[in-house]
Design a protein around this motif. Structure first.
Motif, mmCIF file in Angstrom:
data_model
loop_
_atom_site.group_PDB
_atom_site.id
_atom_site.type_symbol
_atom_site.label_atom_id
_atom_site.label_comp_id
_atom_site.label_asym_id
_atom_site.label_seq_id
_atom_site.Cartn_x
_atom_site.Cartn_y
_atom_site.Cartn_z
ATOM 1 N N ALA A 85 55.180 99.767 64.199
ATOM 2 C CA ALA A 85 56.324 98.837 64.219
ATOM 3 C C ALA A 85 56.075 97.598 63.374
ATOM 4 O O ALA A 85 56.325 96.478 63.794
ATOM 5 C CB ALA A 85 56.674 98.460 65.650
ATOM 6 N N VAL A 86 55.609 97.803 62.136
ATOM 7 C CA VAL A 86 55.332 96.682 61.238
ATOM 8 C C VAL A 86 56.110 96.802 59.937
ATOM 9 O O VAL A 86 56.757 95.846 59.510
ATOM 10 C CB VAL A 86 53.810 96.578 60.929
ATOM 11 N N VAL A 87 56.079 97.957 59.293
ATOM 12 C CA VAL A 87 56.636 98.074 57.940
ATOM 13 C C VAL A 87 58.113 97.719 57.858
ATOM 14 O O VAL A 87 58.565 97.223 56.823
ATOM 15 C CB VAL A 87 56.376 99.459 57.298
ATOM 16 N N GLU A 88 58.857 97.918 58.926
ATOM 17 C CA GLU A 88 60.283 97.592 58.880
ATOM 18 C C GLU A 88 60.537 96.080 58.810
ATOM 19 O O GLU A 88 61.648 95.645 58.538
ATOM 20 C CB GLU A 88 61.044 98.205 60.066
ATOM 21 N N HIS A 89 59.498 95.288 59.018
ATOM 22 C CA HIS A 89 59.618 93.826 58.938
ATOM 23 C C HIS A 89 59.185 93.269 57.582
ATOM 24 O O HIS A 89 59.281 92.067 57.357
ATOM 25 C CB HIS A 89 58.782 93.170 60.036
ATOM 26 N N LEU A 90 58.702 94.110 56.696
ATOM 27 C CA LEU A 90 58.157 93.652 55.422
ATOM 28 C C LEU A 90 59.224 93.605 54.338
ATOM 29 O O LEU A 90 60.101 94.470 54.281
ATOM 30 C CB LEU A 90 57.025 94.575 54.975
ATOM 31 N N ASN A 91 59.120 92.627 53.459
ATOM 32 C CA ASN A 91 60.022 92.536 52.305
ATOM 33 C C ASN A 91 59.645 93.560 51.245
ATOM 34 O O ASN A 91 60.499 94.056 50.525
ATOM 35 C CB ASN A 91 59.970 91.140 51.688
ATOM 36 N N ASN A 92 58.365 93.863 51.136
ATOM 37 C CA ASN A 92 57.868 94.758 50.099
ATOM 38 C C ASN A 92 57.108 95.913 50.756
ATOM 39 O O ASN A 92 55.922 96.100 50.532
ATOM 40 C CB ASN A 92 56.973 93.967 49.134
ATOM 41 N N TRP A 93 57.823 96.693 51.566
ATOM 42 C CA TRP A 93 57.168 97.746 52.325
ATOM 43 C C TRP A 93 56.567 98.826 51.437
ATOM 44 O O TRP A 93 55.591 99.474 51.815
ATOM 45 C CB TRP A 93 58.129 98.357 53.345
ATOM 46 N N GLU A 94 57.119 98.998 50.222
ATOM 47 C CA GLU A 94 56.566 100.015 49.323
ATOM 48 C C GLU A 94 55.126 99.680 48.945
ATOM 49 O O GLU A 94 54.255 100.555 48.906
ATOM 50 C CB GLU A 94 57.410 100.136 48.042
ATOM 51 N N THR A 95 54.866 98.396 48.681
ATOM 52 C CA THR A 95 53.503 97.961 48.368
ATOM 53 C C THR A 95 52.589 98.207 49.549
ATOM 54 O O THR A 95 51.468 98.701 49.390
ATOM 55 C CB THR A 95 53.477 96.463 47.975
ATOM 56 N N ALA A 96 53.060 97.880 50.744
ATOM 57 C CA ALA A 96 52.251 98.100 51.949
ATOM 58 C C ALA A 96 51.872 99.572 52.094
ATOM 59 O O ALA A 96 50.700 99.895 52.329
ATOM 60 C CB ALA A 96 52.995 97.615 53.187
ATOM 61 N N LEU A 97 52.830 100.469 51.919
ATOM 62 C CA LEU A 97 52.534 101.897 52.059
ATOM 63 C C LEU A 97 51.550 102.377 50.998
ATOM 64 O O LEU A 97 50.634 103.154 51.288
ATOM 65 C CB LEU A 97 53.813 102.721 52.013
ATOM 66 N N GLU A 98 51.724 101.920 49.766
ATOM 67 C CA GLU A 98 50.776 102.282 48.697
ATOM 68 C C GLU A 98 49.373 101.765 49.025
ATOM 69 O O GLU A 98 48.385 102.474 48.820
ATOM 70 C CB GLU A 98 51.243 101.736 47.348
ATOM 71 N N GLU A 99 49.294 100.541 49.538
ATOM 72 C CA GLU A 99 47.998 99.966 49.891
ATOM 73 C C GLU A 99 47.369 100.693 51.079
ATOM 74 O O GLU A 99 46.162 100.915 51.103
ATOM 75 C CB GLU A 99 48.137 98.467 50.187
ATOM 76 N N PHE A 100 48.180 101.076 52.065
ATOM 77 C CA PHE A 100 47.651 101.846 53.198
ATOM 78 C C PHE A 100 47.036 103.149 52.696
ATOM 79 O O PHE A 100 45.945 103.533 53.120
ATOM 80 C CB PHE A 100 48.752 102.168 54.214
ATOM 81 N N LYS A 101 47.733 103.836 51.781
ATOM 82 C CA LYS A 101 47.203 105.088 51.220
ATOM 83 C C LYS A 101 45.941 104.836 50.403
ATOM 84 O O LYS A 101 45.041 105.671 50.383
ATOM 85 C CB LYS A 101 48.259 105.770 50.347
ATOM 86 N N ARG A 102 45.876 103.693 49.735
ATOM 87 C CA ARG A 102 44.713 103.388 48.902
ATOM 88 C C ARG A 102 43.470 103.103 49.758
ATOM 89 O O ARG A 102 42.390 103.611 49.483
ATOM 90 C CB ARG A 102 45.003 102.175 48.001
ATOM 91 N N VAL A 103 43.621 102.300 50.812
ATOM 92 C CA VAL A 103 42.445 101.885 51.589
ATOM 93 C C VAL A 103 42.102 102.840 52.721
ATOM 94 O O VAL A 103 41.008 102.786 53.258
ATOM 95 C CB VAL A 103 42.583 100.440 52.135
ATOM 96 N N GLY A 104 43.037 103.732 53.090
ATOM 97 C CA GLY A 104 42.781 104.653 54.197
ATOM 98 C C GLY A 104 42.787 106.105 53.766
ATOM 99 O O GLY A 104 43.498 106.491 52.848
ATOM 100 N N LYS A 105 41.991 106.902 54.452
ATOM 101 C CA LYS A 105 41.988 108.342 54.208
ATOM 102 C C LYS A 105 43.179 109.007 54.904
ATOM 103 O O LYS A 105 43.619 110.074 54.502
ATOM 104 C CB LYS A 105 40.680 108.941 54.716
ATOM 105 N N ALA A 106 43.671 108.348 55.969
ATOM 106 C CA ALA A 106 44.869 108.800 56.691
ATOM 107 C C ALA A 106 45.660 107.554 57.090
ATOM 108 O O ALA A 106 45.094 106.463 57.187
ATOM 109 C CB ALA A 106 44.479 109.597 57.932
ATOM 110 N N VAL A 107 46.953 107.725 57.304
ATOM 111 C CA VAL A 107 47.827 106.615 57.688
ATOM 112 C C VAL A 107 48.689 107.055 58.863
ATOM 113 O O VAL A 107 49.276 108.136 58.836
ATOM 114 C CB VAL A 107 48.749 106.177 56.523
#
Length: 124
Positions: A85-107
């Motif tokens: 329940a975090v990404v829906e509050h972000l202005n730039n959620w696309e960046t967040a998702l890309e960063e989650f994929k970059r730093v994590g092996k799973a999301v």
């Protein structure tokens, strides 16, 4: 409102924990990034299961960072990134998702269903 917040947190955490249990069976102890972890309540649940957890939040947490911007971690630093329940509050959620994929092996993330958001806003 506190009762509703507690109930929705319980539902989100149980969803996240079902996936965490699957990963535990496969890999054992996990290194987890709790992205947008706020008060650390999910952190406590994950730590009690024996995981190494880092809480990242813009205002609280052991690492303070804006999820709308690149994260301060190396590639694949974490076995899993959780963000209930975090990404829906972000202005730039696309960046967040890309960063989650970059730093994590799973999301693992959760968002309200289209019906839940208006109901929660009305109750708030």
């Amino acid at each position: 409102m506190a009762i509703l917040d507690s109930l929705t947190a319980h539902i989100r955490y149980s969803q996240v924990l079902s996936y965490i249990r699957d990963l535990e069976r496969k890999y054992g102890r996990l290194r987890i990034l709790d992205a947008g972890g706020g008060d650390g309540s999910l952190y406590e649940v994950l730590r009690s299961r024996g995981h190494d957890v880092v809480v990242l939040d813009i205002a609280k947490g052991e690492v303070r960072a804006d999820l709308n911007k690149p994260l301060p971690f190396k590639d694949k630093s974490f076995d899993v990134v959780v963000s209930p329940a975090v990404v829906e509050h972000l202005n730039n959620w696309e960046t967040a998702l890309e960063e989650f994929k970059r730093v994590g092996k799973a999301v693992i993330l959760t968002t309200p269903t289209p019906l839940a958001k208006p109901v929660l806003e009305l109750l708030a």
